[in-house]
Design a protein around this motif. Structure first.
Motif: not given
Length: 218
Positions: A136-146
């Motif tokens: 349930k944490g946040s990351i960015a994949i290719d700039g996408v907040s997920l």
């Protein structure tokens, strides 16, 4: 600073190698460049790039060898689709999470499957970055907040809703692809703070417990 909410999908129209560096020309698609000035930042597949030339339908940016070594730009080809987001302003809605555009490394796509109307992705992070990825944490994949929906060792699962698929390059990914990964900034700062606190305690410096007893923190 960015939010990870993608504004447009562009394409790389020119990649010019300059030794270990790269000069990149990006066709910006529907991204509105009317308010973009030289020196402004645009996240390009999650990488914060500085605009050095503005074109009628895009922009030019330089990528240093350091950034090339940590991101997918080392293997991108002309025609590559890229997620685009302009830097936030004081009036921007923070719909995603705080994204710096300073990519930590590359993750690898392991599996992609449909789940109802959504699409699930299992990815593998470098071991050194896995500790920053939480359920349930946040990351960015290719700039996408997920949002991370499941973690297993250095593997993690994402569930992408149709709207995100329709506005980003996520549907173009396939198993084996490498993607730019930026972990949550708060996790990195917390780790650094804990390391510093441990060092201060070991050297007889001020500890968090001492600060609490003195009433400086609760």
């Amino acid at each position: 600073m960015f939010t990870g909410i993608i504004e447009a999908v562009g394409r790389l129209s020119r990649i010019e190698r300059r030794g270990d560096d790269i000069r990149l020309t990006v066709s910006s698609g529907k991204l509105d460049l009317n308010d973009v000035q030289l020196g402004d930042s645009i996240a390009t597949n999650g990488v914060c790039l500085t605009v050095v030339e503005r074109l009628a339908d895009g922009y030019v940016a330089d990528i240093s060898a350091e950034t090339v070594s940590l991101t997918g730009f080392n293997h991108y080809q002309v025609g590559q689709a890229v997620n685009l987001e302009k830097a936030v302003t004081p009036s921007t809605r923070l719909g995603g999470h705080l994204v710096s555009g300073h990519v930590d490394g590359l993750a690898r796509v392991l599996e992609i499957s449909a789940r109802g109307q959504a699409t699930e992705y299992w990815l593998e992070a470098p071991q050194a970055l896995a500790r920053y990825i939480a359920h349930k944490g946040s990351i960015a994949i290719d700039g996408v907040s997920l949002t991370v929906n499941e973690v297993s060792g250095n593997r993690f699962r994402l569930t992408i809703v149709p709207h995100t698929s329709g506005e980003t390059t996520m549907p173009l990914l396939k198993a084996g692809d490498r993607v730019n990964l930026e972990v949550d900034q708060i996790a990195r700062y917390l780790e650094r703070l804990m390391q510093q606190t441990s060092a201060e305690q070991a050297s007889g410096g001020v500890s968090l417990a001492q600060l609490a007893r003195a009433g400086f923190i609760r």
